[in-house]
Design an enzyme around this catalytic site. Structure first.
Site, PDB file in Angstrom:
ATOM      1  N   GLY A   1      49.075 -69.420   9.041  1.00 22.28           N
ATOM      2  CA  GLY A   1      49.475 -70.186   7.849  1.00 22.28           C
ATOM      3  C   GLY A   1      48.458 -70.159   6.711  1.00 22.28           C
TER       4      GLY A   1
ATOM      5  N   THR B   1      47.327 -67.437   5.097  1.00 24.96           N
ATOM      6  CA  THR B   1      47.467 -66.323   4.138  1.00 24.96           C
ATOM      7  C   THR B   1      48.937 -65.928   3.971  1.00 24.96           C
ATOM      8  N   GLY B   2      49.206 -65.145   2.940  1.00 20.35           N
ATOM      9  CA  GLY B   2      50.474 -64.440   2.766  1.00 20.35           C
ATOM     10  C   GLY B   2      51.712 -65.308   2.951  1.00 20.35           C
TER      11      GLY B   2
ATOM     12  N   TYR C   1      62.457 -53.348  11.047  1.00 20.70           N
ATOM     13  CA  TYR C   1      62.415 -52.233  12.016  1.00 20.70           C
ATOM     14  C   TYR C   1      62.304 -52.726  13.470  1.00 20.70           C
TER      15      TYR C   1
ATOM     16  N   ARG D   1      46.049 -64.668  20.895  1.00 19.80           N
ATOM     17  CA  ARG D   1      46.015 -63.733  22.024  1.00 19.80           C
ATOM     18  C   ARG D   1      45.479 -64.390  23.287  1.00 19.80           C
TER      19      ARG D   1
ATOM     20  N   ARG E   1      47.242 -52.674   4.941  1.00 15.02           N
ATOM     21  CA  ARG E   1      47.276 -51.947   6.220  1.00 15.02           C
ATOM     22  C   ARG E   1      48.436 -50.970   6.331  1.00 15.02           C
TER      23      ARG E   1
ATOM     24  N   ARG F   1      42.677 -67.193  13.277  1.00 12.91           N
ATOM     25  CA  ARG F   1      41.300 -66.956  13.720  1.00 12.91           C
ATOM     26  C   ARG F   1      40.269 -67.420  12.692  1.00 12.91           C
TER      27      ARG F   1
ATOM     28  N   PRO G   1      60.033 -55.673   2.622  1.00 12.51           N
ATOM     29  CA  PRO G   1      58.699 -55.692   2.025  1.00 12.51           C
ATOM     30  C   PRO G   1      58.476 -56.808   1.003  1.00 12.51           C
TER      31      PRO G   1
HETATM   32  C1  LIG Z   1      56.376 -46.366   3.849  1.00 13.48           C
HETATM   33  C2  LIG Z   1      55.805 -47.753   3.880  1.00 13.48           C
HETATM   34  C3  LIG Z   1      55.390 -48.146   2.561  1.00 13.48           C
HETATM   35  C4  LIG Z   1      54.812 -49.299   2.232  1.00 13.48           C
HETATM   36  C5  LIG Z   1      54.537 -50.399   3.162  1.00 13.48           C
HETATM   37  C6  LIG Z   1      54.139 -51.553   2.419  1.00 13.48           C
HETATM   38  C7  LIG Z   1      54.550 -52.778   2.681  1.00 13.48           C
HETATM   39  C8  LIG Z   1      55.120 -53.396   3.879  1.00 13.48           C
HETATM   40  C9  LIG Z   1      56.533 -53.190   4.149  1.00 13.48           C
HETATM   41  C10 LIG Z   1      57.072 -53.642   5.260  1.00 13.48           C
HETATM   42  C11 LIG Z   1      56.242 -54.389   6.269  1.00 13.48           C
HETATM   43  C12 LIG Z   1      56.921 -54.557   7.556  1.00 13.48           C
HETATM   44  C13 LIG Z   1      56.324 -55.172   8.577  1.00 13.48           C
HETATM   45  C14 LIG Z   1      55.037 -55.771   8.525  1.00 13.48           C
HETATM   46  C15 LIG Z   1      54.502 -56.302   9.632  1.00 13.48           C
HETATM   47  C16 LIG Z   1      53.179 -56.914   9.649  1.00 13.48           C
HETATM   48  O1  LIG Z   1      52.778 -57.387  10.657  1.00 13.48           O
HETATM   49  S1  LIG Z   1      52.286 -56.991   8.217  1.00 13.48           S
HETATM   50  C17 LIG Z   1      50.899 -58.065   8.618  1.00 13.48           C
HETATM   51  C18 LIG Z   1      49.673 -57.290   8.684  1.00 13.48           C
HETATM   52  N1  LIG Z   1      48.546 -58.203   8.817  1.00 13.48           N
HETATM   53  C19 LIG Z   1      47.570 -57.981   9.662  1.00 13.48           C
HETATM   54  O2  LIG Z   1      47.532 -56.970  10.338  1.00 13.48           O
HETATM   55  C20 LIG Z   1      46.500 -59.030   9.728  1.00 13.48           C
HETATM   56  C21 LIG Z   1      45.722 -59.017  11.012  1.00 13.48           C
HETATM   57  N2  LIG Z   1      45.231 -57.678  11.354  1.00 13.48           N
HETATM   58  C22 LIG Z   1      44.015 -57.434  11.920  1.00 13.48           C
HETATM   59  O3  LIG Z   1      43.240 -58.336  12.160  1.00 13.48           O
HETATM   60  C23 LIG Z   1      43.643 -55.987  12.267  1.00 13.48           C
HETATM   61  O4  LIG Z   1      44.294 -55.124  11.389  1.00 13.48           O
HETATM   62  C24 LIG Z   1      44.027 -55.605  13.723  1.00 13.48           C
HETATM   63  C25 LIG Z   1      43.543 -54.163  13.986  1.00 13.48           C
HETATM   64  C26 LIG Z   1      45.532 -55.695  13.999  1.00 13.48           C
HETATM   65  C27 LIG Z   1      43.348 -56.522  14.749  1.00 13.48           C
HETATM   66  O5  LIG Z   1      42.010 -56.727  14.424  1.00 13.48           O
HETATM   67  P1  LIG Z   1      40.861 -56.692  15.577  1.00 13.48           P
HETATM   68  O6  LIG Z   1      39.595 -57.093  14.893  1.00 13.48           O
HETATM   69  O7  LIG Z   1      41.288 -57.439  16.753  1.00 13.48           O
HETATM   70  O8  LIG Z   1      40.852 -55.180  15.988  1.00 13.48           O
HETATM   71  P2  LIG Z   1      39.774 -54.020  15.796  1.00 13.48           P
HETATM   72  O9  LIG Z   1      38.617 -54.328  16.709  1.00 13.48           O
HETATM   73  O10 LIG Z   1      39.471 -53.777  14.380  1.00 13.48           O
HETATM   74  O11 LIG Z   1      40.584 -52.783  16.360  1.00 13.48           O
HETATM   75  C28 LIG Z   1      41.151 -52.835  17.666  1.00 13.48           C
HETATM   76  C29 LIG Z   1      41.602 -51.435  18.010  1.00 13.48           C
HETATM   77  O12 LIG Z   1      42.579 -50.974  17.087  1.00 13.48           O
HETATM   78  C30 LIG Z   1      42.149 -49.768  16.473  1.00 13.48           C
HETATM   79  N3  LIG Z   1      42.584 -49.696  15.086  1.00 13.48           N
HETATM   80  C31 LIG Z   1      42.427 -50.633  14.162  1.00 13.48           C
HETATM   81  N4  LIG Z   1      42.915 -50.209  12.972  1.00 13.48           N
HETATM   82  C32 LIG Z   1      43.369 -48.971  13.178  1.00 13.48           C
HETATM   83  C33 LIG Z   1      43.960 -47.972  12.329  1.00 13.48           C
HETATM   84  N5  LIG Z   1      44.203 -48.219  11.038  1.00 13.48           N
HETATM   85  N6  LIG Z   1      44.298 -46.793  12.870  1.00 13.48           N
HETATM   86  C34 LIG Z   1      44.061 -46.539  14.174  1.00 13.48           C
HETATM   87  N7  LIG Z   1      43.507 -47.436  15.047  1.00 13.48           N
HETATM   88  C35 LIG Z   1      43.146 -48.624  14.537  1.00 13.48           C
HETATM   89  C36 LIG Z   1      40.631 -49.826  16.565  1.00 13.48           C
HETATM   90  O13 LIG Z   1      40.065 -48.531  16.463  1.00 13.48           O
HETATM   91  C37 LIG Z   1      40.443 -50.437  17.943  1.00 13.48           C
HETATM   92  O14 LIG Z   1      40.673 -49.508  18.953  1.00 13.48           O
HETATM   93  P3  LIG Z   1      39.432 -48.816  19.743  1.00 13.48           P
HETATM   94  O15 LIG Z   1      38.712 -47.988  18.694  1.00 13.48           O
HETATM   95  O16 LIG Z   1      40.068 -47.986  20.795  1.00 13.48           O
HETATM   96  O17 LIG Z   1      38.570 -49.916  20.277  1.00 13.48           O
HETATM   97  N1  LIG Z   2      54.590 -58.839   4.004  1.00 13.66           N
HETATM   98  C1  LIG Z   2      55.605 -58.094   4.429  1.00 13.66           C
HETATM   99  O1  LIG Z   2      56.102 -57.210   3.720  1.00 13.66           O
HETATM  100  C2  LIG Z   2      56.182 -58.337   5.769  1.00 13.66           C
HETATM  101  C3  LIG Z   2      55.615 -59.195   6.684  1.00 13.66           C
HETATM  102  N2  LIG Z   2      56.224 -59.398   7.886  1.00 13.66           N
HETATM  103  C4  LIG Z   2      55.712 -60.388   8.821  1.00 13.66           C
HETATM  104  O2  LIG Z   2      55.381 -61.551   8.116  1.00 13.66           O
HETATM  105  C5  LIG Z   2      54.338 -62.249   8.804  1.00 13.66           C
HETATM  106  C6  LIG Z   2      53.225 -62.574   7.839  1.00 13.66           C
HETATM  107  O3  LIG Z   2      52.658 -61.369   7.350  1.00 13.66           O
HETATM  108  P1  LIG Z   2      51.876 -61.320   5.961  1.00 13.66           P
HETATM  109  O4  LIG Z   2      51.792 -62.670   5.404  1.00 13.66           O
HETATM  110  O5  LIG Z   2      52.459 -60.242   5.171  1.00 13.66           O
HETATM  111  O6  LIG Z   2      50.443 -60.809   6.428  1.00 13.66           O
HETATM  112  P2  LIG Z   2      49.049 -61.556   6.671  1.00 13.66           P
HETATM  113  O7  LIG Z   2      48.115 -60.512   7.155  1.00 13.66           O
HETATM  114  O8  LIG Z   2      48.696 -62.329   5.468  1.00 13.66           O
HETATM  115  O9  LIG Z   2      49.386 -62.588   7.819  1.00 13.66           O
HETATM  116  C7  LIG Z   2      49.060 -62.416   9.164  1.00 13.66           C
HETATM  117  C8  LIG Z   2      48.428 -63.691   9.652  1.00 13.66           C
HETATM  118  O10 LIG Z   2      48.268 -63.620  11.072  1.00 13.66           O
HETATM  119  C9  LIG Z   2      47.042 -64.217  11.390  1.00 13.66           C
HETATM  120  N3  LIG Z   2      46.555 -63.644  12.648  1.00 13.66           N
HETATM  121  C10 LIG Z   2      46.280 -62.345  12.909  1.00 13.66           C
HETATM  122  N4  LIG Z   2      45.802 -62.212  14.158  1.00 13.66           N
HETATM  123  C11 LIG Z   2      45.791 -63.458  14.701  1.00 13.66           C
HETATM  124  C12 LIG Z   2      45.412 -63.956  15.971  1.00 13.66           C
HETATM  125  N5  LIG Z   2      44.944 -63.164  16.917  1.00 13.66           N
HETATM  126  N6  LIG Z   2      45.542 -65.288  16.195  1.00 13.66           N
HETATM  127  C13 LIG Z   2      46.011 -66.109  15.235  1.00 13.66           C
HETATM  128  N7  LIG Z   2      46.398 -65.691  14.008  1.00 13.66           N
HETATM  129  C14 LIG Z   2      46.277 -64.373  13.748  1.00 13.66           C
HETATM  130  C15 LIG Z   2      46.105 -63.883  10.238  1.00 13.66           C
HETATM  131  O11 LIG Z   2      45.070 -64.856  10.108  1.00 13.66           O
HETATM  132  P3  LIG Z   2      43.573 -64.630  10.694  1.00 13.66           P
HETATM  133  O12 LIG Z   2      43.103 -63.317  10.211  1.00 13.66           O
HETATM  134  O13 LIG Z   2      42.830 -65.824  10.174  1.00 13.66           O
HETATM  135  O14 LIG Z   2      43.689 -64.693  12.194  1.00 13.66           O
HETATM  136  C16 LIG Z   2      47.055 -63.959   9.056  1.00 13.66           C
HETATM  137  O15 LIG Z   2      47.018 -65.239   8.481  1.00 13.66           O
HETATM  138  C17 LIG Z   2      53.953 -61.365   9.967  1.00 13.66           C
HETATM  139  O16 LIG Z   2      54.630 -61.763  11.122  1.00 13.66           O
HETATM  140  C18 LIG Z   2      54.436 -60.004   9.544  1.00 13.66           C
HETATM  141  O17 LIG Z   2      54.691 -59.181  10.643  1.00 13.66           O
HETATM  142  C19 LIG Z   2      57.363 -58.742   8.242  1.00 13.66           C
HETATM  143  C20 LIG Z   2      57.935 -57.859   7.402  1.00 13.66           C
HETATM  144  C21 LIG Z   2      57.410 -57.604   6.079  1.00 13.66           C
END
Ligand SMILES: CC/C=C\C/C=C\C/C=C\C/C=C\C=C\C(=O)SCCNC(=O)CCNC(=O)[C@H](O)C(C)(C)COP(=O)(O)OP(=O)(O)OC[C@H]1O[C@@H](n2cnc3c(N)ncnc32)[C@H](O)[C@@H]1OP(=O)(O)O
Ligand SMILES: NC(=O)C1=CN([C@@H]2O[C@H](COP(=O)(O)OP(=O)(O)OC[C@H]3O[C@@H](n4cnc5c(N)ncnc54)[C@H](OP(=O)(O)O)[C@@H]3O)[C@@H](O)[C@H]2O)C=CC1
Length: 324
Positions: A56, A58-59, A188, A108, A240, A80, A231
Site C-alpha cells: 500500500g 506505492t503505485g 495475462y 514471503r 521493470r 518491506r 497497463p
Molecule cells: C511489452 C510490454 C511493454 C510495457 C510494459 C509496461 C507496463 C506494464 C504493463 C502491464 C503490467 C502487467 C503486470 C504487472 C505486474 C506486476 O507485478 S508490476 C509490479 C512490479 N513491482 C515490483 O516488482 C516491485 C517489487 N520488485 C522487487 O523487489 C524486485 O524486482 C524482485 C526481483 C521481484 C525481488 O527483489 P529481491 O530483492 O527479493 O530480489 P533480488 O535479490 O534482487 O533478485 C532475486 C533473484 O532474481 C533475479 N533477478 C532479479 N531481477 C532480474 C532481472 N531483471 N532479470 C533476470 N533475473 C533477475 C536475481 O538475479 C536473483 O537471482 P540469482 O541471481 O539467481 O540470485
Molecule cells: N501497474 C500496472 O500496469 C499493473 C500492475 N499490476 C499489479 O498491480 C499491483 C501493484 O503494482 P504497482 O503498483 O504497479 O507496482 P509497485 O511496484 O508500486 O507495487 C508493488 C508493491 O508490492 C510491495 N512488495 C513487493 N515485494 C513485497 C514483499 N515481499 N512483501 C510485501 N510487500 C512487497 C512493494 O513494496 P516494498 O518494496 O516496500 O515491499 C510495492 O509497494 C501488483 O499486484 C501488480 O502485479 C497488474 C497489472 C498492471
C-alpha cells in the site's frame, strides 16, 4: 445524449454517447475516454471499516489506500520498506483525516505475516477489507531465469497472497467476522505471457486460489474477487517491464481506448468491489484494461489500419471473386 426514434416518430430512449475527441481531426481515441478522478462512492462508505492493503505504500496500492481512506476507512498498509510506508501513511492521513498505519511485513515469510496481523489486531482489530496487491515482476527471457529469479517473483505473488489470505482468513473465521478479499492480478493471468513467466504462473495461481475460496468460504461471510488491470503507469511496474520506455507507444496503440489506465480509476473499482454495494459479488474476475486484451486476441483487429480507400479496393476485390 442522442434520441433513438421509432418508425412511428416516438422517442424510444436516450442514449449517452462518449464525449468527442478534444482535438478536432485527432484520430486518438483517448479523447473519448477521459479519466474521472476522485472517489466514486458516497462519502462515508467505509466508515467504521478497517482495510488491510499489501504493497500500500506505492503505485496502485497507494491509490487504493487513498480512496478507501477518503471514504472513511481506517487503513493498514504493509510491505518491506517501512520508510516508504510511513511517508505514504502520513501523506494520506493528513489529507483525509483518517488513520493510516504502516507495518513492515515481507509477505514471503508466513511468520512475518502472522506478526504483522498481531500488530494490526493490537492497533485496530481484524480487517473488513483485505487487498492483496503486493507483487514482484521483471521481464526476462525464460531461458535466462535462475531458480532464485523464479522464486523471487512466485514467492511474493502466489505464496505471499496465500500466506496473507490464510492468516487473516483463519482468524476471521475464528472471530466469526465476514470480510471482502480482493486480489490484483493481471490480464495475462488468463492468457499467459512470454518474458514474464513467473508472474504469469503466480498470478494464475492467485486467481485459482481466490475463485476456489469464493466457493469454500462464503459460508464464513467472506467474498473473494479479482481485478486484472491492464497497463497503468507506476514506477514499480514500468521500471521493470519497460525500462527503456521503448514499448509504451506500441502498447498504447493497441489499446482501443487509446491511453493507459490511471491509478485512481483502478482504485475506484477496488473500492466498489470491497464495499457493501458489492455484497452479492463474489468469485468475479474483472478485466480492467481499456480493451487491450480483446484487442490483442482478435485475429482481424489489425485491420483497423486499413484506410477507407483501401477498403473500397478490398470490397471490390471480394465482390469480384466468383466461385470458391
Ligand atoms: C511489452 C510490454 C511493454 C510495457 C510494459 C509496461 C507496463 C506494464 C504493463 C502491464 C503490467 C502487467 C503486470 C504487472 C505486474 C506486476 O507485478 S508490476 C509490479 C512490479 N513491482 C515490483 O516488482 C516491485 C517489487 N520488485 C522487487 O523487489 C524486485 O524486482 C524482485 C526481483 C521481484 C525481488 O527483489 P529481491 O530483492 O527479493 O530480489 P533480488 O535479490 O534482487 O533478485 C532475486 C533473484 O532474481 C533475479 N533477478 C532479479 N531481477 C532480474 C532481472 N531483471 N532479470 C533476470 N533475473 C533477475 C536475481 O538475479 C536473483 O537471482 P540469482 O541471481 O539467481 O540470485
Ligand atoms: N501497474 C500496472 O500496469 C499493473 C500492475 N499490476 C499489479 O498491480 C499491483 C501493484 O503494482 P504497482 O503498483 O504497479 O507496482 P509497485 O511496484 O508500486 O507495487 C508493488 C508493491 O508490492 C510491495 N512488495 C513487493 N515485494 C513485497 C514483499 N515481499 N512483501 C510485501 N510487500 C512487497 C512493494 O513494496 P516494498 O518494496 O516496500 O515491499 C510495492 O509497494 C501488483 O499486484 C501488480 O502485479 C497488474 C497489472 C498492471
Amino acid at each position: 445524449m442522442a434520441a433513438v426514434m421509432l418508425s412511428s416518430g416516438r422517442k424510444l430512449l436516450q442514449t449517452r454517447f462518449p464525449r468527442p475527441p478534444v482535438r478536432s481531426g485527432s484520430a486518438r481515441p483517448s479523447g473519448f475516454f477521459a479519466p474521472s478522478e476522485g472517489a466514486m462512492l458516497p462519502a462515508g462508505s467505509f466508515r467504521d471499516r478497517l482495510a488491510f492493503i499489501t504493497g500500500g505504500g506505492t503505485g496502485l496500492g497507494r491509490a487504493m489506500t487513498m480512496v478507501l481512506s477518503q471514504l472513511g476507512a481506517r487503513c493498514v498498509i504493509a510491505s518491506r520498506k517501512l520508510d516508504v510506508l510511513q511517508e505514504t501513511a502520513g501523506e494520506i492521513s493528513s489529507q483525509t483525516g483518517n488513520q493510516v498505519h504502516a507495518l513492515q511485513c515481507d509477505v514471503r515469510d508466513p511468520q512475518a505475516v502472522a506478526r504483522c496481523v498481531d500488530q494490526m489486531v493490537a492497533l485496530s482489530g481484524l480487517p473488513d477489507v483485505i487487498i492483496n496487491n503486493a507483487a514482484g515482476n521483471f521481464i526476462c527471457p525464460t531461458e535466462r531465469l535462475t531458480p532464485n529469479g523464479w522464486r523471487s517473483v512466485t514467492d511474493i505473488v502466489l505464496n505471499g497472497t496465500a500466506f496473507v489470505t490464510l492468516e487473516l482468513g483463519k482468524r476471521l473465521i475464528q472471530a466469526q467476522k465476514g470480510a471482502s478479499f480482493l486480489a490484483i492480478t493481471t490480464i495475462y493471468a488468463e492468457s499467459g505471457s512470454g518474458f514474464v513467466v513467473p508472474s504469469a504462473a503466480a498470478k494464475a495461481g492467485v486467481e485459482a486460489l481466490y475463485k476456489s475460496l469464493a466457493a469454500e468460504w462464503g459460508r464464513y461471510g467472506h467474498r473473494f474477487n479479482i481485478i486484472q488491470p491492464g497497463p497503468i503507469r507506476t514506477k514499480g511496474a514500468f521500471s521493470r517491464l519497460d525500462p527503456t520506455g521503448t514499448f509504451e507507444k506500441s502498447m498504447i496503440d493497441r489499446i482501443p481506448t487509446g491511453r493507459l489506465g490511471k491509478p485512481a480509476e483502478l482504485a475506484n473499482l477496488a473500492a466498489y468491489l470491497s464495499s457493501d454495494f458489492a455484497s452479492w459479488m463474489s468469485g468475479a474476475v474483472i478485466r480492467f484494461d481499456g480493451g487491450e486484451y480483446v484487442s490483442m486476441a482478435g485475429e482481424f483487429n489489425e485491420l483497423r489500419k486499413v484506410t477507407p480507400d483501401q477498403w473500397k479496393m478490398l470490397e471490390a476485390m471480394i465482390k469480384g471473386t466468383k466461385g470458391s
